[in-house]
Design a protein around this motif. Structure first.
Motif, PDB file in Angstrom:
ATOM      1  N   LEU A  17      -2.010   1.231   1.086  1.00  0.00           N
ATOM      2  CA  LEU A  17      -3.406   1.576   1.311  1.00  0.00           C
ATOM      3  C   LEU A  17      -3.482   2.736   2.300  1.00  0.00           C
ATOM      4  O   LEU A  17      -2.773   2.752   3.314  1.00  0.00           O
ATOM      5  N   ALA A  18      -4.345   3.706   2.007  1.00  0.00           N
ATOM      6  CA  ALA A  18      -4.459   4.891   2.857  1.00  0.00           C
ATOM      7  C   ALA A  18      -4.962   4.547   4.255  1.00  0.00           C
ATOM      8  O   ALA A  18      -4.607   5.226   5.217  1.00  0.00           O
ATOM      9  N   VAL A  19      -5.776   3.509   4.381  1.00  0.00           N
ATOM     10  CA  VAL A  19      -6.297   3.141   5.703  1.00  0.00           C
ATOM     11  C   VAL A  19      -5.216   2.534   6.592  1.00  0.00           C
ATOM     12  O   VAL A  19      -5.390   2.435   7.799  1.00  0.00           O
ATOM     13  N   ASP A  20      -4.111   2.130   6.007  1.00  0.00           N
ATOM     14  CA  ASP A  20      -2.998   1.543   6.760  1.00  0.00           C
ATOM     15  C   ASP A  20      -2.099   2.671   7.268  1.00  0.00           C
ATOM     16  O   ASP A  20      -1.275   3.193   6.546  1.00  0.00           O
ATOM     17  N   GLU A  21      -2.278   3.058   8.521  1.00  0.00           N
ATOM     18  CA  GLU A  21      -1.501   4.165   9.076  1.00  0.00           C
ATOM     19  C   GLU A  21      -0.041   3.796   9.301  1.00  0.00           C
ATOM     20  O   GLU A  21       0.830   4.661   9.293  1.00  0.00           O
ATOM     21  N   VAL A  22       0.240   2.535   9.489  1.00  0.00           N
ATOM     22  CA  VAL A  22       1.603   2.088   9.775  1.00  0.00           C
ATOM     23  C   VAL A  22       2.490   2.199   8.523  1.00  0.00           C
ATOM     24  O   VAL A  22       3.635   2.632   8.602  1.00  0.00           O
TER      25      VAL A  22
END
Length: 59
Positions: A17-22
């Protein structure tokens, strides 16, 4: 990754997911590179498509 390469895989890919920076940072440290961003039909959340670079270690 050695198990995946054994059968002769030429491309190893995943998505996060793009919102997951990790997730993308974790994958980049293992040799994955971003190849696309997309939103699947019927979804709202953007995904990041990643592929293991030719010299990537994958683990």
């Amino acid at each position: 990754m050695d198990h995946t390469r054994g059968p002769g895989a030429r491309v190893i890919a995943t998505c996060v997911l793009a919102v997951d920076e990790v997730g993308p940072r974790f994958a980049a440290r293992r040799g994955f590179v971003e190849v696309e961003r997309y939103v699947p039909a019927g979804e709202r959340d953007e995904r990041v498509g990643l592929r293991l670079s030719p010299g990537g270690r994958g683990h």
